[in-house]
Write an enzyme that holds these catalytic residues in place. Structure first.
Site, short mmCIF file in Angstrom:
data_model
loop_
_atom_site.label_atom_id
_atom_site.label_comp_id
_atom_site.label_asym_id
_atom_site.label_seq_id
_atom_site.Cartn_x
_atom_site.Cartn_y
_atom_site.Cartn_z
N ASP A 189 -8.47 20.05 -6.83
CA ASP A 189 -8.69 18.71 -6.31
C ASP A 189 -9.20 17.86 -7.48
O ASP A 189 -9.55 18.39 -8.53
CB ASP A 189 -9.73 18.79 -5.18
CG ASP A 189 -10.06 17.43 -4.60
OD1 ASP A 189 -9.16 16.58 -4.51
OD2 ASP A 189 -11.23 17.23 -4.23
N ASP A 243 -11.31 14.22 -7.22
CA ASP A 243 -12.62 13.61 -6.98
C ASP A 243 -13.62 14.63 -6.46
O ASP A 243 -13.37 15.33 -5.48
CB ASP A 243 -12.48 12.48 -5.95
CG ASP A 243 -11.67 11.31 -6.49
OD1 ASP A 243 -12.25 10.45 -7.15
OD2 ASP A 243 -10.44 11.28 -6.25
N ASP A 283 -13.57 20.07 -3.03
CA ASP A 283 -14.89 19.76 -2.46
C ASP A 283 -14.83 19.05 -1.12
O ASP A 283 -15.86 18.84 -0.48
CB ASP A 283 -15.67 18.86 -3.44
CG ASP A 283 -15.17 17.43 -3.40
OD1 ASP A 283 -13.94 17.21 -3.53
OD2 ASP A 283 -16.01 16.52 -3.22
#
Length: 366
Positions: free
Chosen positions: A106, A108, A304
Site C-alpha cells: 500500500d 499512504d 495499513d
C-alpha cells in the site's frame, strides 16, 4: 437515527479475533511474540475503542474522543496473534524458504506517513531506495486507493507494477525497466493493463463535480478524484461538522445506485459497485505474473488501511504468504503480522533484500 458508520476514530476498533485459514488453522506457522516483545508493543498501543461492533459509532453523539486503552492479557493475546514482522523476521524468512516472493505494498500510511494534505504524502528517498532494492530481486507492486498517475508521481519507480483506484486500474513496468526481469511469464516490455471499472468513468466524473460543489461549504474537506473512485477527506474538518459532511455525501450517493460508500482513515471512499477490490488486484497480478495455481509462491502484502483487509483475506484463504498490518494500536485484522510505522516497513524491506543477497545464509533458498 442516522447511522454514521463512516466516522469512527481512525484507530478505534474492537479487540482482534484469531485469524484462521480456510482449513482450520493459520496460513503460516503459529509464531507467538515473546513476552519481552510485548512490553514495547504495549507502549505503542495508544488506544482502542471496545464499545461498538467494529469500532463503529452509531450516532454522532457517540463518536469516540477518548478511546479506552488496551493492556494486560487482552493486549498480550492480540500480540500473540499478530506479532511484529521484524521481531519474528527469521520465522517469516523460514516460511518463505524455497518459494518465489512477490511483494505488494500500500502507499499512504505504509510507504509514506499519513498527513493532513494528501497531496503532500511524500515518501522519503531512503524508502524509495528500499522499494527499488526489493523490486530488483522480487516482483513488486504498489496497490493504492489513489489513481495510478498520482501514486507514480510519489513513488517514481518505473520497474514496479501499479494497481491504482483500489486495484481498478492496473499496469505493469515500462520497457525502460527491462533489467528487472524476474523470469516472469509476463514480459516486462508488455503493458499489463486492466481496468475492470472503465464503464464507470463518466459517472465518477459526474459525482466528483457534484461532491466538490456540496463540500465547498465544509471547511477543511477535500474531494480527491482517483479516476475510478473518489475520496472525501475529512482529516482537517472540525469534528462538529462530521455529521453534516456525512449527510451530504450520503445524499449524493443515494442518487447513484451503481456506487457504494466505504470508510478509510479519515476519508470516505466512493467506488463502483463491482466485485473488485485490492484482493482482486492481488489475484490478478499473481495470475499475470504466472503464479496462479502454484504452491511455490510466497506473496507478502503490507498495508495499513481497512481496504487492505481484502488482500489480507485473499492470502488467508489461499493459505500462502503473509499479510502485514501497519498499525500502532490493536485492530481487528486478517493480517498475520504487524509493523508499527513506515520506518519499520523500510527496515523490513531492507531485510528482504539482505537475505536475498546472502542466499542460504539469509534463510531463503531462492
Amino acid at each position: 437515527m442516522t447511522n454514521h458508520a463512516g466516522f469512527a476514530a481512525d484507530d478505534a476498533v474492537t479487540a482482534a479475533v484469531p485469524v484462521q485459514a480456510a482449513q482450520g488453522g493459520r496460513h503460516f506457522p503459529p509464531f507467538l511474540a515473546p513476552s519481552s516483545r510485548l512490553t514495547d508493543c504495549k507502549k505503542a498501543a495508544a488506544h482502542v475503542d471496545l464499545a461498538g461492533a467494529g469500532g463503529v459509532a452509531t450516532v454522532p453523539g457517540s463518536w469516540p474522543r477518548h478511546a479506552k486503552p488496551v493492556s494486560g492479557a487482552e493486549l498480550d493475546d492480540w500480540m500473540e496473534k499478530h506479532p511484529s514482522a521484524l521481531a519474528w523476521f527469521e520465522s517469516v524468512a523460514a516460511a518463505a524458504k524455497g518459494k518465489e516472493i512477490v511483494v505488494f505494498l500500500d502507499y499512504d500510511g505504509t510507504l509514506s506517513p499519513i498527513v493532513a494534505d494528501p497531496d503532500r504524502a511524500f515518501m522519503s528517498d531512503e524508502m524509495r531506495e528500499a522499494v527499488r532494492g526489493v523490486a530488483k530481486h522480487f516482483p513488486t507492486a504498489i496497490v493504492s486507493g489513489r489513481c495510478i498517475d498520482k501514486v507514480f508521481d510519489f513513488v517514481k519507480l518505473e520497474e514496479l507494477y501499479y494497481a491504482g483506484s483500489h486495484g481498478m486500474d492496473i499496469r505493469g513496468p515500462t520497457a525502460a525497466a527491462s533489467e528487472y526481469n524476474h523470469n516472469m511469464k509476463a514480459k516486462q516490455g508488455d503493458a499489463v493493463t486492466f481496468q475492470p471499472a472503465a464503464d464507470f468513468l463518466p459517472v465518477i466524473e459526474e459525482v466528483y463535480q457534484v461532491l466538490k460543489e456540496r463540500m465547498a461549504s465544509i471547511r477543511g474537506s477535500l474531494v480527491e478524484n482517483n479516476k475510478f473512485c473518489l475520496s472525501v477527506h475529512y482529516r482537517c474538518v472540525d469534528e462538529a461538522e462530521w455529521g453534516v459532511l456525512d449527510g451530504k455525501v450520503r445524499a449524493v450517493i443515494e442518487g447513484y445506485p451503481d456506487l457504494r460508500l466505504s470508510k478509510g482513515r479519515k476519508v470516505l471512499e466512493i467506488r463502483p459497485v463491482i466485485d473488485w477490490d485490492k484482493g482482486s488486484a492481488l489475484q490478478f497480478l499473481l495470475k499475470s505474473l504466472g503464479y496462479e495455481g502454484r504452491n511455490d509462491v510466497f506473496p507478502i502484502y503490507i498495508g495499513d488501511d481497512r481496504t487492505d483487509e481484502d488482500a489480507f483475506k485473499v492470502l488467508r484463504n489461499m493459505g500462502q504468504g503473509i499479510g502485514i498490518l501497519v498499525t500502532k494500536v490493536p485492530k481487528e485484522t486478517a493480517a498475520s503480522y504487524t509493523l508499527r510505522e513506515p520506518s519499520e516497513v523500510k527496515e523490513f524491506l531492507r531485510k528482504l533484500v539482505k537475505i536475498k543477497i546472502n542466499g542460504d545464509k539469509g534463510l531463503i533458498g531462492k
